[in-house]
Write an enzyme that holds these catalytic residues in place. Structure first.
Site, mmCIF file in Angstrom:
data_model
loop_
_atom_site.group_PDB
_atom_site.id
_atom_site.type_symbol
_atom_site.label_atom_id
_atom_site.label_comp_id
_atom_site.label_asym_id
_atom_site.label_seq_id
_atom_site.Cartn_x
_atom_site.Cartn_y
_atom_site.Cartn_z
ATOM 1 C CB SER A 114 -37.130 18.095 -3.888
ATOM 2 O OG SER A 114 -37.846 19.692 -3.301
ATOM 3 C CE LYS A 377 -40.710 24.526 -5.819
ATOM 4 N NZ LYS A 377 -40.697 23.338 -7.481
HETATM 5 C C1 VG1 Z 1 -44.688 18.614 -6.530
HETATM 6 C C2 VG1 Z 1 -45.667 19.587 -6.106
HETATM 7 C C3 VG1 Z 1 -45.691 20.425 -7.630
HETATM 8 C C4 VG1 Z 1 -44.098 20.857 -7.670
HETATM 9 C C5 VG1 Z 1 -42.502 19.358 -7.391
HETATM 10 C C6 VG1 Z 1 -41.490 19.864 -7.448
HETATM 11 O O1 VG1 Z 1 -44.792 17.458 -7.631
HETATM 12 O O2 VG1 Z 1 -47.270 19.424 -5.954
HETATM 13 O O3 VG1 Z 1 -46.080 21.234 -7.414
HETATM 14 O O4 VG1 Z 1 -43.207 21.337 -9.188
HETATM 15 O O5 VG1 Z 1 -43.836 18.514 -6.908
HETATM 16 O O6 VG1 Z 1 -40.893 20.181 -6.713
HETATM 17 P P1 VG1 Z 1 -45.842 15.932 -6.848
HETATM 18 O O7 VG1 Z 1 -46.328 15.547 -8.715
HETATM 19 O O8 VG1 Z 1 -45.967 15.510 -6.034
HETATM 20 O O9 VG1 Z 1 -47.480 16.552 -6.781
HETATM 21 V V1 VG1 Z 1 -39.642 20.071 -5.766
HETATM 22 O O10 VG1 Z 1 -39.176 21.730 -4.221
HETATM 23 O O11 VG1 Z 1 -40.529 18.307 -5.018
HETATM 24 O O12 VG1 Z 1 -38.468 19.372 -6.775
HETATM 25 CO CO CO Z 2 -37.625 21.688 -4.414
#
Ligand code: VG1
Ligand code: CO
Length: 542
Positions: A114, A377
């Site tokens: 991501s 999303k």
């Molecule tokens: C982060 C965000 C979370 C989101 C996740 C994946 O997770 O806070 O809201 O769903 O990334 O997004 P964390 O555990 O690091 O807070 V993505 O666009 O990296 O798949």
């Molecule tokens: Co992402």
């Protein structure tokens, strides 16, 4: 027929999916058997795969192609009938979800870390999405993890690599590999949801925008949809060529990392609308000229304006947000007379609500917005929703958001991240917060109504998720939330989320860091951030 080989292996510790799949450094994934063990654990944990179809693709980062070849050979050896792969091994996360749903496949494997940087020394990731199109729920990720801990062998065919760059169907050890256009189905889905004619007319009459693909997966999607189908001028999409290392960038669409875009949207003569997406295309940042829309406000504004978009003409069934996301969307839900849901962080928690028809729009403060059109999303979806609203309302982004605050009040909001801190110190900090008796205590001008470690019972399937973030909620509804990230690959990241409601329109334009200064200070004191982590300031403020 290629020979199926059974390779003996031993477990790796730590193959535990986090907020969104398993994420590790490339050098960890590239070790012999590491990826193979995890993939075999997935295939062993999702039921009978014989004769089934799997979707496969990734965000194009370094190691994507190598991993895809391995997974194809393992899918063949495990008895899948067909794997649908995006051309070049490319599929944005929302496009993968769309394809899984459209072709009713037995889920899919998405390769992405991501928003984390890519390259030989950076991050890689893998996750399994279920047939409904969404990330596997915890029951499945836990089963996968348990399997990785006892795995003794995996199956793979011995065969030459498959050509991923030419559309069409080929055979691999008796399995069909279908290389398809990763953009077409997704673009068609977007056209079914939004008023493309109105957006085209808005561009034709001078609406100007910049979209920053950050050299990540959305480049081809944005170019096809914005420039080709909607007629935005060439050059609307910046950094549109996907690169394996994202051009040495950090493909995270926020004010710090999307600096090219922020610069382009600043000052007189800047475009009317700016947006960016992340590595795998599921995040979005929305900007107006000299104006930043927080993700929580973006969800609220889109929900309030949803009926302007043809796909949502009949209104929303409910709005869901992650716990740390501001309560701005709840205010819209209350006015619309529809339910507002509060889930733990991570898109996997929205799936049951969407499947059950209890929510239509969902969002997270971390630049995630989406709807029931897929089970992830969706960055470009949010961009197109905004374009649809701008095209119909013919007002600026700033005017639309300001009018929204005037009507609903403003949930002033900010997130402070402390990245790369010592993992034991981070755990200690959370443990310290967990034990604090705060109820009724006065902290500055605020009185604590309650504090807890957020636990969630899924209203549809009854599953329980504990320890999802520490909340300190004050009597006036202001909140501080503390969580540790579940997506990082080095040390720990502490996230502090701060929110205060401001009903008075004369105070709506105060800078959030100023408006929240008291709460920010309270958060630092309560958590003993400096003493425990050695950090005086956060690494990233959004
Ligand atoms: C982060 C965000 C979370 C989101 C996740 C994946 O997770 O806070 O809201 O769903 O990334 O997004 P964390 O555990 O690091 O807070 V993505 O666009 O990296 O798949
Ligand atoms: Co992402």
């Amino acid at each position: 027929m290629a020979a199926v080989k059974t390779v003996s292996t031993t477990p790796f510790s730590g193959q535990k999916p986090g907020t969104s799949g398993l994420r590790k450094k490339v050098k960890v994934f590239a070790q012999p058997h590491y990826l193979e063990n995890f993939v075999q654990a997935v295939f062993d944990s999702i039921g009978d795969v014989a004769g089934k179809t799997l979707v496969l693709g990734g965000d194009g980062r370094y190691h994507n192609r190598t991993a895809i070849q391995t997974i194809l050979k393992m899918a063949a050896a495990n008895g899948f009938a067909r794997v649908m792969v995006g051309r070049g091994g490319i599929l944005s996360t929302p496009a993968a979800s769309a394809v899984i749903r459209k072709y009713k496949t037995f889920g899919g494997i998405i390769l992405s870390a991501s928003h984390n940087p890519g390259g030989p020394l950076e991050d890689f990731g893998i996750k399994y999405n279920i047939p409904a199109g969404g990330p596997a729920p915890e029951a499945i990720t836990e089963a996968i993890h348990a399997r990785t801990e006892v795995i003794g062998a995996y199956r793979i065919v011995e065969a030459a690599d498959v050509d991923l760059d030419t559309l069409g169907t080929r055979s691999l050890g008796g399995m069909e590999v279908q290389v398809f256009d990763p953009v077409a189905d997704y673009a068609e889905l977007m056209e079914s949801l939004f008023d493309f004619a109105a957006i085209r007319a808005a561009f034709a009459s001078g609406l100007r925008m910049k979209f920053d693909a950050m050299h990540a997966v959305t480049g081809p999607y944005a170019t096809e949809i914005l420039e080709r189908r909607l007629g935005a001028p060439a050059g609307t999409v910046m950094n549109g060529v996907p690169l394996e290392d994202f051009g040495h960038g950090h493909p995270d669409p926020n004010l710090v990392h999307a600096h090219d875009l922020v610069e382009a949207l600043t000052g007189e003569g800047a475009p009317d609308f700016g947006a960016a997406s992340d590595g795998d295309g599921d995040r979005n940042m929305i900007l107006g000229r000299d104006f930043y829309v927080t993700p929580s406000d973006s969800l609220a504004v889109l929900a309030a304006n949803a009926t302007l978009c043809p796909g949502y003409r009949n209104g929303l069934k409910g709005i869901a947000r992650s716990m740390p996301t501001s309560a701005a969307p709840d205010r819209v839900a209350a006015k619309l007379g529809i339910p507002a849901w509060e889930t733990p962080t991570g898109w996997k928690f929205f799936g049951t609500l969407l499947d059950a028809g209890l929510a239509t729009f969902c969002g997270e403060e971390s630049f995630g917005t989406g709807s029931d059109h897929v089970r992830e999303k969706d960055g470009l979806w949010a961009v197109l929703a905004w374009l649809n609203v701008l095209a119909v309302r013919k007002q600026s982004v700033a005017d639309i958001v300001t009018a929204h605050w005037t009507e609903y009040g403003r949930n002033v909001y900010s997130r402070h991240d402390y990245e790369g801190i010592d993992a034991a110190a981070a755990e200690g900090l959370m443990e310290h917060l967990r034990g604090l008796p705060l109820k009724g205590r006065k902290l500055g001008a605020y009185t604590v109504a309650f504090n807890d470690d957020f636990a969630y019972t899924d209203p549809v399937d009854g599953s329980v998720s504990k320890k999802q973030g520490i909340r300190v909620v004050f009597e006036d509804g202001s909140r501080i939330v503390f969580r540790l990230s579940g997506t990082g690959t080095e040390g720990a990241t502490l996230r502090v989320y701060i929110e205060r409601f401001e009903p008075d329109p004369t105070r709506h334009h105060i800078d959030p860091q100023t408006a929240l200064a008291d709460l920010i200070a309270i958060a630092r004191d309560l958590a003993e951030i400096e003493a425990r982590t050695g950090r005086q300031e956060p690494t990233v403020i959004t």
